[in-house]
Design an enzyme around this catalytic site. Structure first.
Site, PDB file in Angstrom:
ATOM      1  N   SER A  25     -28.731 102.976  60.646  1.00 24.71           N
ATOM      2  CA  SER A  25     -29.885 102.079  60.673  1.00 24.71           C
ATOM      3  C   SER A  25     -31.097 102.688  59.542  1.00 24.71           C
ATOM      4  O   SER A  25     -31.892 101.839  58.902  1.00 24.71           O
ATOM      5  CB  SER A  25     -30.454 101.998  61.943  1.00 24.71           C
ATOM      6  OG  SER A  25     -29.744 101.487  63.154  1.00 24.71           O
ATOM      7  N   ARG A  29     -32.675 100.954  56.136  1.00 26.36           N
ATOM      8  CA  ARG A  29     -34.060 101.032  55.851  1.00 26.36           C
ATOM      9  C   ARG A  29     -34.797 101.688  54.643  1.00 26.36           C
ATOM     10  O   ARG A  29     -35.621 101.330  53.944  1.00 26.36           O
ATOM     11  CB  ARG A  29     -34.789 101.249  57.283  1.00 26.36           C
ATOM     12  CG  ARG A  29     -34.879 100.382  58.355  1.00 26.36           C
ATOM     13  CD  ARG A  29     -35.139 101.047  59.606  1.00 26.36           C
ATOM     14  NE  ARG A  29     -35.096 100.070  60.972  1.00 26.36           N
ATOM     15  CZ  ARG A  29     -34.027  99.364  61.362  1.00 26.36           C
ATOM     16  NH1 ARG A  29     -32.733  99.761  60.818  1.00 26.36           N
ATOM     17  NH2 ARG A  29     -34.242  98.677  62.295  1.00 26.36           N
ATOM     18  N   GLY A  95     -24.491  92.940  59.437  1.00 30.95           N
ATOM     19  CA  GLY A  95     -25.758  92.245  60.267  1.00 30.95           C
ATOM     20  C   GLY A  95     -27.048  92.753  59.604  1.00 30.95           C
ATOM     21  O   GLY A  95     -28.122  91.845  59.209  1.00 30.95           O
ATOM     22  N   ARG A 123     -21.814  85.521  62.859  1.00 26.94           N
ATOM     23  CA  ARG A 123     -22.938  85.798  63.623  1.00 26.94           C
ATOM     24  C   ARG A 123     -24.333  85.007  63.391  1.00 26.94           C
ATOM     25  O   ARG A 123     -24.368  84.481  62.559  1.00 26.94           O
ATOM     26  CB  ARG A 123     -23.031  87.547  63.266  1.00 26.94           C
ATOM     27  CG  ARG A 123     -21.894  88.388  63.661  1.00 26.94           C
ATOM     28  CD  ARG A 123     -22.134  89.727  63.309  1.00 26.94           C
ATOM     29  NE  ARG A 123     -23.154  90.250  64.139  1.00 26.94           N
ATOM     30  CZ  ARG A 123     -23.500  91.669  63.834  1.00 26.94           C
ATOM     31  NH1 ARG A 123     -23.153  92.218  62.923  1.00 26.94           N
ATOM     32  NH2 ARG A 123     -24.439  92.156  64.754  1.00 26.94           N
ATOM     33  N   GLN A 169     -33.448  94.463  64.564  1.00 22.85           N
ATOM     34  CA  GLN A 169     -33.156  93.661  63.321  1.00 22.85           C
ATOM     35  C   GLN A 169     -34.329  92.507  63.105  1.00 22.85           C
ATOM     36  O   GLN A 169     -34.825  92.318  62.153  1.00 22.85           O
ATOM     37  CB  GLN A 169     -31.730  93.256  63.367  1.00 22.85           C
ATOM     38  CG  GLN A 169     -30.930  94.431  63.179  1.00 22.85           C
ATOM     39  CD  GLN A 169     -29.522  93.799  63.177  1.00 22.85           C
ATOM     40  OE1 GLN A 169     -29.170  92.772  63.330  1.00 22.85           O
ATOM     41  NE2 GLN A 169     -28.305  94.730  63.057  1.00 22.85           N
ATOM     42  N   ASP A 321     -24.963  99.925  70.903  1.00 25.15           N
ATOM     43  CA  ASP A 321     -24.032 100.229  69.951  1.00 25.15           C
ATOM     44  C   ASP A 321     -22.883 101.187  70.621  1.00 25.15           C
ATOM     45  O   ASP A 321     -21.987 101.382  69.962  1.00 25.15           O
ATOM     46  CB  ASP A 321     -24.764 100.657  68.689  1.00 25.15           C
ATOM     47  CG  ASP A 321     -25.373  99.444  67.799  1.00 25.15           C
ATOM     48  OD1 ASP A 321     -25.155  98.483  68.344  1.00 25.15           O
ATOM     49  OD2 ASP A 321     -25.899 100.048  66.808  1.00 25.15           O
ATOM     50  N   ARG A 352     -17.697  92.147  71.835  1.00 25.05           N
ATOM     51  CA  ARG A 352     -17.519  93.349  72.222  1.00 25.05           C
ATOM     52  C   ARG A 352     -17.030  93.399  73.817  1.00 25.05           C
ATOM     53  O   ARG A 352     -16.378  93.949  74.136  1.00 25.05           O
ATOM     54  CB  ARG A 352     -18.571  94.365  72.094  1.00 25.05           C
ATOM     55  CG  ARG A 352     -18.479  94.885  70.442  1.00 25.05           C
ATOM     56  CD  ARG A 352     -19.233  95.911  70.214  1.00 25.05           C
ATOM     57  NE  ARG A 352     -19.351  96.245  68.594  1.00 25.05           N
ATOM     58  CZ  ARG A 352     -20.203  96.804  67.973  1.00 25.05           C
ATOM     59  NH1 ARG A 352     -21.392  97.295  68.562  1.00 25.05           N
ATOM     60  NH2 ARG A 352     -20.093  96.797  66.826  1.00 25.05           N
ATOM     61  N   ARG A 393     -16.527  99.840  65.672  1.00 23.44           N
ATOM     62  CA  ARG A 393     -16.727 100.330  66.789  1.00 23.44           C
ATOM     63  C   ARG A 393     -15.641 100.239  68.001  1.00 23.44           C
ATOM     64  O   ARG A 393     -15.289 101.222  69.101  1.00 23.44           O
ATOM     65  CB  ARG A 393     -17.890 100.023  67.473  1.00 23.44           C
ATOM     66  CG  ARG A 393     -19.316 100.503  66.425  1.00 23.44           C
ATOM     67  CD  ARG A 393     -20.732 100.750  67.154  1.00 23.44           C
ATOM     68  NE  ARG A 393     -21.596 100.614  66.249  1.00 23.44           N
ATOM     69  CZ  ARG A 393     -22.156 101.443  65.484  1.00 23.44           C
ATOM     70  NH1 ARG A 393     -21.453 102.592  65.405  1.00 23.44           N
ATOM     71  NH2 ARG A 393     -23.074 101.235  64.583  1.00 23.44           N
TER      72      ARG A 393
HETATM   73  C1  S3P Z   1     -29.760  97.435  64.218  1.00 22.85           C
HETATM   74  C2  S3P Z   1     -30.195  97.092  65.464  1.00 22.85           C
HETATM   75  C3  S3P Z   1     -29.244  96.691  66.612  1.00 22.85           C
HETATM   76  C4  S3P Z   1     -28.036  97.513  66.403  1.00 22.85           C
HETATM   77  C5  S3P Z   1     -27.377  97.312  64.933  1.00 22.85           C
HETATM   78  C6  S3P Z   1     -28.586  98.043  64.156  1.00 22.85           C
HETATM   79  C7  S3P Z   1     -30.837  97.896  63.382  1.00 22.85           C
HETATM   80  O1  S3P Z   1     -29.040  95.300  66.346  1.00 22.85           O
HETATM   81  O2  S3P Z   1     -27.033  96.784  67.296  1.00 22.85           O
HETATM   82  O3  S3P Z   1     -26.280  97.961  65.046  1.00 22.85           O
HETATM   83  O4  S3P Z   1     -30.478  98.914  62.435  1.00 22.85           O
HETATM   84  O5  S3P Z   1     -32.112  97.593  63.367  1.00 22.85           O
HETATM   85  P1  S3P Z   1     -30.016  94.164  67.140  1.00 22.85           P
HETATM   86  O6  S3P Z   1     -31.127  94.439  66.321  1.00 22.85           O
HETATM   87  O7  S3P Z   1     -29.411  92.809  66.741  1.00 22.85           O
HETATM   88  O8  S3P Z   1     -30.217  94.672  68.508  1.00 22.85           O
END
Ligand code: S3P
Length: 439
Positions: A25, A29, A95, A123, A169, A321, A352, A393
């Site tokens: 994550s 960013r 995603g 998704r 996200q 996660d 999942r 995962r």
């Molecule tokens: C993430 C937020 C989570 C997480 C994903 C990474 C991120 O998803 O499950 O693996 O980096 O902001 P969601 O924002 O859909 O909950």
């Protein structure tokens, strides 16, 4: 991509230290904030998986200059000179890349097309399209708000928005769009979603107002248009990658495993709390701060007996996660464990809930799908052939489970592991599991 087809079974009780890869994550960013910034940013120990490399390639396509070396990436941002990519932006399996990048691009003076693999193409993107449209964005998608996304760059205005799910996200997407919008953007999260964006943006010169809300959520306000300045980031170790080995250690009496330099951000450590509740010994050492995040070494010792535990639904965002890793623990516990409040599991890289329940059944473990979670009764897991559903995962969790099975765990496809943890199987073998090539 991992080409061999590994088979995993028990060896000695897991023991030793490992350094998890950089947090995925935070790496995404750092790449996208670096793209937005004027000047040169250094990203040390980035996550080396395909997902983050995909974000890096997208940043290059949009005008960033990138140099790669053994320890990381040096990225000179495009800043105000961001340009249209020559073709579609390939977000692969990620995603995070697609949702965050859509926020970056919605308010630019050019059009973009974002596409993904078969898993990502299933998704939901309506969760970002709807609020971005309220900001003035024009985004076309495939049926049902699915990728690919065609973003027609438009003038944006800030909005106030209550995000229906605790999704970092979505919050980050809207804040990134807010960087190029007229007026303030305020998002409210209903639960404790990860807060890396809020921790990182001030270091890039962007001031945010964060107010904690009752029930663990928060409100985040970006006052108005803002430009980013370059920033160096040393990426902490990924708690979600470490989770598989820590859970496997807790599930194996006498195992002692240490994850070094792991991110201890409280929005990411729900699994450590669950481990402790179930009776595993969890100890922290060398706790320090890196990239505005608490970081430390985490040692888990497997107890003689693990207790079943119902994870309170309000904890779910803090281990969303890690639920595949949680399943490894639940298999080893005496009694029936539950997790609820985790409907988001249905729309991750795979469904999942379904993938875990079906694969646990194949391993002779009683597991029940719940609309928003899972119920798992501890037992003696047997090795089986795992259907990975293109989900890294799922592979890593069942490989970790394989480390306590007499018969080998095999997989239809392990290539997805390369999206987040290319060195996962060698690391599992180094801790004591038997990993053989099954091809
Ligand atoms: C993430 C937020 C989570 C997480 C994903 C990474 C991120 O998803 O499950 O693996 O980096 O902001 P969601 O924002 O859909 O909950």
């Amino acid at each position: 991509m991992t080409s061999a087809s590994p088979a995993v079974r028990n060896g000695r009780p897991l023991s030793g230290c490992f350094a998890p890869p950089g947090d995925k994550s935070i790496t995404h960013r750092a790449v996208l904030f670096g793209l937005l910034a004027e000047g040169t940013s250094r990203i040390t120990f980035p996550n080396p998986g395909e997902d983050c490399l995909g974000s890096l390639r997208c940043a290059e396509a949009l005008g960033a200059a990138v140099e790669r070396d053994a320890d990381g990436w040096t990225l000179t941002g495009a800043g105000a000179h961001m340009r249209a990519a020559g073709g579609g932006l390939d977000c692969g399996n990620s995603g995070t890349t697609m949702r965050l990048l859509t926020g970056v691009l919605a308010g630019r003076p050019f059009d973009s097309r974002l596409e993904g693999d078969a898993s990502l193409s299933r998704r939901p993107m309506a969760r970002i399209i709807e609020p971005l449209s309220r900001m003035g964005a024009r985004i076309e998608s495939a049926a049902g708000g699915r990728p690919p996304l065609h973003v027609r760059g438009s003038a944006l205005r800030g909005i106030e928005y209550d995000i229906p799910v605790a999704s970092a996200q979505v919050a980050t997407c809207l804040l990134l769009a807010g960087l190029s919008a007229e007026g303030a953007t305020r998002v409210r999260l209903p639960g404790p979603a990860r807060d890396h964006t809020e921790r990182m943006l001030p270091a890039y010169g962007v001031e945010l107002e964060v107010v904690e809300l009752e029930g663990g959520g928060r409100s985040v306000t970006l006052p108005g248009r803002a430009e980013l300045r370059a920033c160096d980031v040393r990426v902490p170790g990924d708690a979600s990658a470490a989770a598989f080995f820590l859970a496997a250690a807790a599930a194996s009496p006498g195992a002692v495993v240490t994850a070094t330099g792991m991110n201890l951000n409280p929005t990411r450590t729900g699994l450590l709390d669950v481990l402790a509740e179930m009776g595993a010994e969890v100890s922290l050492s060398r706790v320090r701060s890196e990239a505005g995040e608490p970081v430390g070494d985490v040692t888990v010792t497997g107890p003689h007996r693990l207790r079943a535990f119902d994870v309170p639904p309000e904890w779910a965002p803090r281990l969303i996660d890690e639920v595949p890793a949680w399943a490894v623990l639940a298999c080893a516990a005496e009694g029936t464990s539950r997790i609820t409040g985790a409907a988001e599991l249905r729309v991750k890289e795979s469904d999942r809930v379904l993938a875990i329940a079906r694969n646990l059944a194949a391993c002779s473990i009683t597991a029940r799908e719940l609309p928003d979670g899972l119920e798992v009764t501890g037992g003696r897991p047997r090795g089986a052939r795992i259907e990975a559903h293109l989900d890294h995962r799922i592979v890593m969790a069942f490989a970790a489970l394989g480390a306590s099975c007499e018969e080998s765990m095999t997989f239809d496809d392990v290539s997805s592991v390369a999206t987040s943890y290319p060195e996962f199987f060698p690391a599992l073998a180094a801790l004591g599991a038997v990993v053989e090539d099954h091809s």
